[in-house]
Design a protein around this motif. Sequence first.
Motif, PDB file in Angstrom:
ATOM      1  N   VAL A 198       0.890  -1.167   0.000  1.00  0.00           N
ATOM      2  CA  VAL A 198       0.000   0.000   0.000  1.00  0.00           C
ATOM      3  C   VAL A 198       0.923   1.210   0.000  1.00  0.00           C
ATOM      4  O   VAL A 198       1.845   1.292   0.814  1.00  0.00           O
ATOM      5  CB  VAL A 198      -0.905   0.003   1.253  1.00  0.00           C
ATOM      6  N   ASN A 248       0.225   4.454   0.525  1.00  0.00           N
ATOM      7  CA  ASN A 248      -0.036   5.494   1.534  1.00  0.00           C
ATOM      8  C   ASN A 248      -0.755   4.902   2.761  1.00  0.00           C
ATOM      9  O   ASN A 248      -1.850   5.329   3.096  1.00  0.00           O
ATOM     10  CB  ASN A 248      -0.867   6.633   0.928  1.00  0.00           C
ATOM     11  N   HIS A 302     -10.048 -12.896  -0.365  1.00  0.00           N
ATOM     12  CA  HIS A 302      -9.180 -12.677  -1.519  1.00  0.00           C
ATOM     13  C   HIS A 302      -7.712 -12.623  -1.111  1.00  0.00           C
ATOM     14  O   HIS A 302      -7.376 -12.138  -0.041  1.00  0.00           O
ATOM     15  CB  HIS A 302      -9.533 -11.347  -2.206  1.00  0.00           C
ATOM     16  N   TYR A 320      -3.927 -11.349  -3.058  1.00  0.00           N
ATOM     17  CA  TYR A 320      -3.544 -10.461  -4.157  1.00  0.00           C
ATOM     18  C   TYR A 320      -2.088 -10.744  -4.503  1.00  0.00           C
ATOM     19  O   TYR A 320      -1.219 -10.660  -3.638  1.00  0.00           O
ATOM     20  CB  TYR A 320      -3.703  -8.999  -3.742  1.00  0.00           C
ATOM     21  N   GLU A 380      -5.813 -11.420  -8.536  1.00  0.00           N
ATOM     22  CA  GLU A 380      -6.592 -11.453  -7.304  1.00  0.00           C
ATOM     23  C   GLU A 380      -7.440 -12.719  -7.322  1.00  0.00           C
ATOM     24  O   GLU A 380      -8.151 -12.977  -8.281  1.00  0.00           O
ATOM     25  CB  GLU A 380      -7.483 -10.204  -7.259  1.00  0.00           C
ATOM     26  N   GLU A 398     -11.198  -6.336  -5.797  1.00  0.00           N
ATOM     27  CA  GLU A 398     -11.056  -5.384  -4.684  1.00  0.00           C
ATOM     28  C   GLU A 398      -9.946  -4.379  -4.967  1.00  0.00           C
ATOM     29  O   GLU A 398      -9.978  -3.260  -4.493  1.00  0.00           O
ATOM     30  CB  GLU A 398     -10.777  -6.158  -3.388  1.00  0.00           C
ATOM     31  N   ILE A 399      -8.936  -4.817  -5.711  1.00  0.00           N
ATOM     32  CA  ILE A 399      -7.922  -3.870  -6.184  1.00  0.00           C
ATOM     33  C   ILE A 399      -8.364  -3.426  -7.571  1.00  0.00           C
ATOM     34  O   ILE A 399      -8.553  -4.240  -8.465  1.00  0.00           O
ATOM     35  CB  ILE A 399      -6.518  -4.513  -6.202  1.00  0.00           C
ATOM     36  N   LEU A 433      -6.790   4.538  -0.554  1.00  0.00           N
ATOM     37  CA  LEU A 433      -5.514   3.849  -0.376  1.00  0.00           C
ATOM     38  C   LEU A 433      -5.058   3.373  -1.753  1.00  0.00           C
ATOM     39  O   LEU A 433      -5.813   2.723  -2.477  1.00  0.00           O
ATOM     40  CB  LEU A 433      -5.677   2.646   0.560  1.00  0.00           C
ATOM     41  N   LEU A 466      -7.146   0.499  -3.806  1.00  0.00           N
ATOM     42  CA  LEU A 466      -8.095  -0.377  -3.119  1.00  0.00           C
ATOM     43  C   LEU A 466      -9.450   0.292  -3.284  1.00  0.00           C
ATOM     44  O   LEU A 466      -9.626   1.446  -2.872  1.00  0.00           O
ATOM     45  CB  LEU A 466      -7.727  -0.499  -1.642  1.00  0.00           C
ATOM     46  N   PHE A 515     -12.483  -0.238   0.894  1.00  0.00           N
ATOM     47  CA  PHE A 515     -11.350   0.223   1.700  1.00  0.00           C
ATOM     48  C   PHE A 515     -11.340   1.746   1.784  1.00  0.00           C
ATOM     49  O   PHE A 515     -11.653   2.423   0.804  1.00  0.00           O
ATOM     50  CB  PHE A 515     -10.041  -0.219   1.046  1.00  0.00           C
TER      51      PHE A 515
END
Lengths: 700, 332
Positions: A450, A452, A491, A493, A505, B133-134, B159, B171, B199
Amino acid sequence: MSVGDLVPLATIGAVMAGGMEISRRQLRGEWSNGMLCSGPEVNLGDDHDGILILGSGHEPGVPLAEALGIRADVVYDLEVNPNRPDAMSVAGVARDLAARQGVPFTLPDPAPVESGEDASGRVSVEIVDADLCGRFAVRVLDGIIVGDSPQWLTNRLVAMGMRPVNNVVDVSNYVMLELGQPSHTFDLDRVGGSGFRARWAVDGETIETLDGVSRTLVDADGVVADAEDVAVGIAGVMGGAATEIDGTTVTVALEMAWWDPMSIARTSRRLGLRSEASARFEKGADPEVVELAMRRFAELIGSEAALAPGMADQRGDLPSREPVRVRVARVNRILGTDLGRDRIVEVLEPIGFATSKAGDDLDVVVPSFRPDSATEIDVIEEVARVHGYGRIARTVPRSGLTGALNGRQVDRRRVRSAMLGLGLDEVMPLPFLAPGDLERAGLAADGIAVTNPLVAEESVMRSSLLPGLLKTLAYNGSHRLYGLSLFEVGHVYRRPTEPRPLPDEREYLAVALAGREARAAVEVWSVLADALATRDYTLVAEAVPGLHATRTARIELASTPVGHVGEVDPSVSEAFEVGERVAWLEVDLDVLLGLSHGDLPFRPFSRYPSSDIDLAFEVDEETPAAVVESLLRSAAGDLLVDLGLFDVFRGEPVAEGRRSLAFAMRLQADDRTLTDAEVATVRQRCIDAVEGDLGATLRG
Amino acid sequence: MDHDLDAHLADAAAAIVAAVDLDEVRALDAELLGRRSVISTAKKRLGGLEADERRDAGRRLNEVRAELERLLDGRRTELESDERVHRLESERLDLTELDRGRRLGHRHVVTRTWEHLEDLFVGMGYTVVEGPEIEDEWHNFGALNFPLGHPARDMYDTLYVDYGESMSTLLRTHTSPVQIRVMETTGPPIYSVMPGRVFRSDTADATHMPVFHQIEGLVVDRDTTFGDLAGTIQAFTAAYFGADFESRLRPSYFPFTEPSAEFDIRRPDGSWLELGGCGMVHPEVLRACGLDPEEWQGFAFGFGLDRLALMRHGIDDLRELFRNDHRFLSQF
């Protein structure tokens, strides 16, 4: 403080703005029966320098609120949608409210006395970059005396959560709250060349802002520069220190502008400077309220200054205000209403939308204070809103389609039901991991980061469900909750092996059985396989990172790996502070459910008697039971209807390094009763196959 | 002879009653009725008697034999019954000591709510659609009428992930990108709901989580109206919460719908609760999906799923849903 001053006194029992209650107490040996208050202590002003000294003309002993004319009042705290900058002012809210209530709305039209030399000859305005600045207007106020604001104005600002500063700043804020137009005041004598230029900043250009901070600008920031091109303010965000008004100021340049909303949003975010003014500019101010706002400013400053006639005023690029064609039929088709054209006009006019007939339809000119409204659908929303959402008849559309879960969703429910039937509880850990979690689980550190994250614990996207479930077991273990049987459907990733627009995913099922051995996980798998009617699988021993090297198998279906079953590597459990052995199953549902499964056709079964054979073999430990089983299966051929391993035995008299595997077989023909001779033939074929190929021996 | 038979019958009856188990009854059966029994012996002797005597003696013998059979059967039945009782008694179990509280597994409350909502909308004629989800920036924002740099994007604390170009992959902040994917791939008419995990860059507290769940609905057809939206919201409200719950729409703003609304439900105690957002699909969104807004129109709605779970079960802290404490999980 001197004799004769009138000051606020908080008596015993008074509760201060900070929540402190005044009580009788001893201070330096003297009994104190109350407290004299500073401005902030009574929520008036910002001056901490000492006790608030009230002006003359008050009666001693009168309650402070009464003396200052502060009355109990209602403050409405409105949530304003981000597309409605017009509602960020009292006038804007009143206009909308009047329309809804069906009462007239009028704006006051102040006409302050003008005197002195015309402003247009005393101050120059140039819009250098029209895409930044849509309008820049300046008027001049002479002979200003900077001082305190009248009490009523101070009270209102405080009620609105603003801090009174001085009459010039306070009036600027007041006009903004009332009409929505921010303004900025310059000490005109300190503005180089007595003129202003609105332009984009030069990369690296610096300015010291009102808060005393020196800021470096980039070319995406707008600035107000003086006629000598020295920056004297950051456009729409904050003024410069050099031209700030103070007690020595005599001539004020009052500036009101319209700035490109996106640039203000960018700059205020980049500099971390968010103000009431920037909040209005970035959502789109009203470029046409400037004249009124200027006059209102002068009116409120009152006789403290003289408003010079005239205005230096330039325009750049402003949003188009071409009429919008609004089709009556379209309005009704979208809303499901039957509104006539007259009703639509009746709804739109009070909120300032000017209409004219265009055939059966309407041309609508959207008012300058409604930057959110520029297309037909925008106007349709206004019609619905003012007409009233609640007045639109509710209907339920008839879907001509059949509602249903798709196959995948049905399968997922089957998976869950199977797990629940086995007594496993469903968990939902967050899909985030901390750096190092994957390595701790013996896995590759391949989690997508991630960029941020708020906290490091949530900075990696999981590529496996293993760390999350182990953390869940550890958390429960820390509360002395042991022996849990858990599952998760979620899920993972991963970075795809081939370049793809999105990560790889996948939906996984994972099962963690604390305090249990691999056998329990294999049982879970076999129940799951049965639930999905995927019986023809094989388990192939495999050492897998994170899992127990000698107690793990790959699950294959039609030669396709679908997951792993076995136990978690004990050192991995330890690393996660899980004190128990953990039986483990993980299945890639995307793969498993993508393979053929379920809904098998009916297979008729024989009406003839069956014959059973039990065979026990001594087999090397290295030979998997599944291999023996598959040999038996092919040797027995079509007559075999059932085959199962029913006993495993190690120890005397079975040789070291070998174990006894006992199988029960049932033979049956579709068209006859099997003879003893036929059964004996099959039995011998089975024995020969297993003994011959595997060096196994039949046990007597 | 009569006297002998009477005495024999009396002795035999005593012996039968005294038999303690079925083996003894079997032995007595052989002794009293077998070939060498008194009865059989006496029967053999009948041949030497006169016809009259033989008839009387024969009848008598048959009576005695029948009586003995009856007595033996009676005793056998008695003993068999005793044996059954005895056997059952010897197998007596305390069932309370067997109850180890074996449980069915417990479905997570989010799943319970998720499936409940799926079932409800399936009943209303909807299909259920899911998506990644991504997501990419286009599906999460661009296609939903959030131009790049648009301040409305700030409404979502997004995010981003380190994948592809900077800020290109994120996300998903809502399940709306699934709406886009449905419109792109399936085309109208569409009656679908999209449940899913979403998210936000939020610090966890009693009402916020960086991960939570939503369900959205999308209807696109030729003449779907705002009135249809209001009616659908009400139908859902009554179906999920109960017939004594009312709903209302209030004007709001979302870039991807117009007119936009927030919808509230009124609980039986008269208080209103804001539940979610909705509106008519914005023409720009339809266009971004290759649909002509003059031909197709529709509505969308969405709301948080976790909060419904909290409400239904009286849970006061959102974090509890994701802490996975077994004392929590095993309650539902």
